[in-house]
Design a protein around this motif. Structure first.
Motif, short mmCIF file in Angstrom:
data_model
loop_
_atom_site.label_atom_id
_atom_site.label_comp_id
_atom_site.label_asym_id
_atom_site.label_seq_id
_atom_site.Cartn_x
_atom_site.Cartn_y
_atom_site.Cartn_z
N ARG A 164 0.97 -1.42 -0.06
CA ARG A 164 0.05 0.05 -0.04
C ARG A 164 0.88 1.20 0.05
NH1 ARG A 164 -4.19 0.85 4.69
NH2 ARG A 164 -4.96 -1.19 3.87
N ALA A 165 2.03 1.19 0.73
CA ALA A 165 2.85 2.39 0.67
C ALA A 165 3.35 2.98 -0.71
CB ALA A 165 3.99 2.24 1.63
N GLU A 166 3.30 1.92 -1.53
CA GLU A 166 4.10 2.00 -2.49
C GLU A 166 3.01 2.88 -3.70
OE1 GLU A 166 5.80 -0.27 -6.61
OE2 GLU A 166 5.92 -1.26 -4.82
N ALA A 167 1.79 2.54 -3.43
CA ALA A 167 0.67 2.94 -4.43
C ALA A 167 0.11 4.48 -3.70
CB ALA A 167 -0.40 2.19 -4.39
N ALA A 168 0.66 4.69 -2.38
CA ALA A 168 -0.06 5.65 -1.81
C ALA A 168 0.19 7.03 -2.24
CB ALA A 168 0.50 5.70 -0.24
N PRO A 169 1.75 7.42 -2.79
CA PRO A 169 1.71 8.61 -3.58
C PRO A 169 1.03 8.72 -4.75
CG PRO A 169 3.73 7.67 -2.73
CD PRO A 169 2.66 6.72 -2.63
N ARG A 170 0.78 7.70 -5.55
CA ARG A 170 -0.17 8.11 -6.75
C ARG A 170 -1.55 8.25 -6.25
NH1 ARG A 170 4.11 8.37 -10.40
NH2 ARG A 170 5.59 6.59 -9.82
N ALA A 171 -1.87 7.37 -5.27
CA ALA A 171 -3.37 7.69 -5.11
C ALA A 171 -3.65 8.91 -4.44
CB ALA A 171 -3.75 6.94 -3.85
N ALA A 172 -2.61 9.57 -3.60
CA ALA A 172 -2.62 10.98 -3.19
C ALA A 172 -2.79 12.20 -4.38
CB ALA A 172 -1.49 11.36 -2.14
N ALA A 173 -1.90 11.75 -5.36
CA ALA A 173 -1.72 12.81 -6.51
C ALA A 173 -3.06 12.60 -7.25
CB ALA A 173 -0.56 12.07 -7.54
N LEU A 174 -3.51 11.57 -7.21
CA LEU A 174 -4.88 11.46 -8.27
C LEU A 174 -6.00 12.39 -7.53
CD1 LEU A 174 -6.35 10.46 -10.48
CD2 LEU A 174 -6.97 8.31 -9.12
N GLY A 175 -6.16 12.27 -6.00
CA GLY A 175 -7.01 13.13 -5.49
C GLY A 175 -6.51 14.45 -5.58
N LYS A 176 -5.33 14.91 -5.81
CA LYS A 176 -5.13 16.18 -5.86
C LYS A 176 -5.34 16.77 -7.36
CE LYS A 176 -0.67 19.27 -5.40
NZ LYS A 176 0.67 19.03 -5.17
N ALA A 177 -5.11 15.75 -8.25
CA ALA A 177 -5.32 16.31 -9.57
C ALA A 177 -6.87 16.60 -9.65
CB ALA A 177 -5.01 14.99 -10.74
N PHE A 178 -7.84 15.59 -9.18
CA PHE A 178 -9.14 15.99 -9.28
C PHE A 178 -9.51 17.25 -8.61
CE2 PHE A 178 -10.28 11.30 -9.22
CZ PHE A 178 -9.80 10.79 -10.38
N GLN A 179 -9.12 17.51 -7.28
CA GLN A 179 -9.21 18.80 -6.64
C GLN A 179 -8.84 19.93 -7.69
OE1 GLN A 179 -11.19 20.32 -4.66
NE2 GLN A 179 -10.37 20.00 -2.80
N LEU A 180 -7.67 20.03 -8.20
CA LEU A 180 -7.14 21.10 -9.13
C LEU A 180 -8.18 21.17 -10.07
CD1 LEU A 180 -3.39 20.46 -8.55
CD2 LEU A 180 -4.59 22.19 -7.46
N THR A 181 -8.65 20.21 -10.61
CA THR A 181 -9.48 20.39 -11.73
C THR A 181 -10.75 20.96 -11.40
OG1 THR A 181 -8.69 18.27 -12.77
CG2 THR A 181 -10.80 18.87 -13.33
N ASN A 182 -11.30 20.60 -10.31
CA ASN A 182 -12.55 21.46 -9.61
C ASN A 182 -12.13 22.96 -9.45
OD1 ASN A 182 -13.83 19.17 -9.52
ND2 ASN A 182 -13.27 18.79 -7.33
N PHE A 183 -10.92 23.26 -8.94
CA PHE A 183 -10.70 24.77 -8.94
C PHE A 183 -10.74 25.46 -10.08
CE2 PHE A 183 -7.82 23.54 -4.83
CZ PHE A 183 -9.00 23.32 -4.14
N LEU A 184 -10.05 24.87 -11.27
CA LEU A 184 -10.02 25.37 -12.63
C LEU A 184 -11.45 25.64 -13.13
CD1 LEU A 184 -7.08 23.80 -14.04
CD2 LEU A 184 -7.27 26.24 -13.67
N ARG A 185 -12.42 24.46 -13.07
CA ARG A 185 -13.67 24.62 -13.42
C ARG A 185 -14.64 25.79 -12.95
NH1 ARG A 185 -16.88 19.45 -11.86
NH2 ARG A 185 -16.77 20.51 -9.95
N ASP A 186 -14.38 25.83 -11.45
CA ASP A 186 -15.12 26.69 -10.64
C ASP A 186 -14.62 28.06 -10.15
OD1 ASP A 186 -16.77 24.30 -10.73
OD2 ASP A 186 -16.28 23.36 -8.89
N VAL A 187 -13.94 28.40 -10.91
CA VAL A 187 -13.07 29.69 -10.65
C VAL A 187 -14.39 30.54 -10.29
CG1 VAL A 187 -12.04 31.66 -11.17
CG2 VAL A 187 -11.12 29.44 -11.94
N ALA A 188 -15.20 30.85 -11.08
CA ALA A 188 -16.36 31.76 -10.88
C ALA A 188 -17.25 31.40 -9.62
CB ALA A 188 -17.08 32.04 -12.21
N GLU A 189 -17.55 30.35 -9.38
CA GLU A 189 -18.28 29.98 -8.35
C GLU A 189 -17.48 29.98 -6.98
OE1 GLU A 189 -19.73 25.70 -6.51
OE2 GLU A 189 -20.04 25.89 -8.82
#
Length: 315
Positions: A164-189
């Protein structure tokens, strides 16, 4: 929640089953797309995902949709009390609240570390007082608790074929990518809520500040400086997706179709932003419905095939 899912997950105690059912109702009511995505997972995996979603959703709503007349001080006090109660209940392994009952059981079953929950509370508190982020490092602190730990919480549910420790940084990065995408989509909101989730120094490098973003939101237009700044943010976010992508083959085979679909569709939001010439102020960027349905249908077939070949063990 269906009895089939609860039985598959090995959840037999009546009160606990009812707690998970309540979480499923929250997910179905408030997170329709997310709820549908859980259908790609095995029945044994779904209760834990519903519990984690319902818990996070309740805290999000507490901060973003407070009761009328609630003062910032009162909201901060409420959030502090919720966190204090949760940490006490997590240590005790039980709660009188259905949503917390389910997430505490999930945390125990899957050995989800307490710091993953503590970091989430930290970011929720930041939303009470922080309205802008001067640097990428400052934003990363927020994103760790609001998004990366969500990926880390869900990782034990998905299962891995590597430690699990080997996959953890990738899982964290995916959560981060999704959040950053939300930030870009929702700038006006987000501007309507008085917040900007884009690093101020990176915006300033292109001659952009909050006032310029607010002008774009008012006029539903994007000027050249803002277009350059948003293009830069899209490129940075794509690099995070690239960091996350190698983690998908590390997951249990039955979980890969679900995560790959989410990876593809969320990444598709960036495509839509680019196709709109980075004008995120004229309307919300979204992947067309026919593409979502096609991707979901294909993933569901692949998920069913993978579950037959690689059954998911009950935690």
């Amino acid at each position: 929640m269906t009895s089939r899912e609860l039985d598959a997950a090995g959840i037999t105690e009546p009160g606990l089953r009812e707690a998970y059912r309540r979480c499923r109702e929250v997910n179905a009511r408030h997170g329709r797309t997310y709820f549908l995505a859980t259908r790609m997972l095995s029945p044994a995996q779904r209760p834990a995902v519903h519990a984690l979603y319902a818990f996070a959703r309740r805290l999000d709503d507490l901060v973003d949709e407070p009761e009328p007349g609630t003062t910032p001080e009162g909201l901060a006090a409420t959030l502090h009390e919720v966190e204090r109660n949760f940490r006490t209940e997590l240590a005790a392994g039980r709660s009188d609240d259905p949503l917390r009952t389910a997430v505490i059981d999930t945390a125990a079953r899957l050995e989800i570390p307490e710091p993953h929950f503590t970091a989430f509370f930290t970011s929720m508190r930041m939303d009470l007082t922080v309205t802008a982020y001067p640097t990428r490092a400052a934003l990363d602190t927020y994103v760790h608790g609001s998004a990366e730990v969500i990926g880390l919480q869900v990782l034990p549910v998905l299962g891995t074929v590597v430690p699990r420790a080997e996959a953890a940084p990738r899982a964290a990065a995916l959560g981060k990518a999704f959040q950053l995408t939300n930030f870009l989509r929702d700038v006006a909101e987000d501007l309507d809520r008085g917040r900007v989730y884009l690093p101020a120094d990176e915006l300033a490098a292109e001659g952009v500040d909050r006032d310029r973003l607010a002008w774009c939101a008012r006029t539903r237009q994007v000027d050249p400086a803002v277009r350059r700044a948003l293009a830069d943010q899209v490129a940075r976010t794509r690099r995070i997706y690239a960091e996350a992508r190698p983690g998908i083959p590390m997951l249990h085979p039955a979980s890969r179709p679900c995560v790959w679909t989410a990876f593809t569709l969320y990444g598709g939001i960036l495509d839509r932003i680019e196709a709109a010439d980075h004008n995120v102020f004229a309307g919300r960027a979204a992947v067309p419905r026919h593409r979502r349905l096609l991707a979901a249908g294909d993933a569901l077939v692949r998920a069913q095939w993978a579950r037959r070949r690689h059954p998911v063990a009950v935690a």
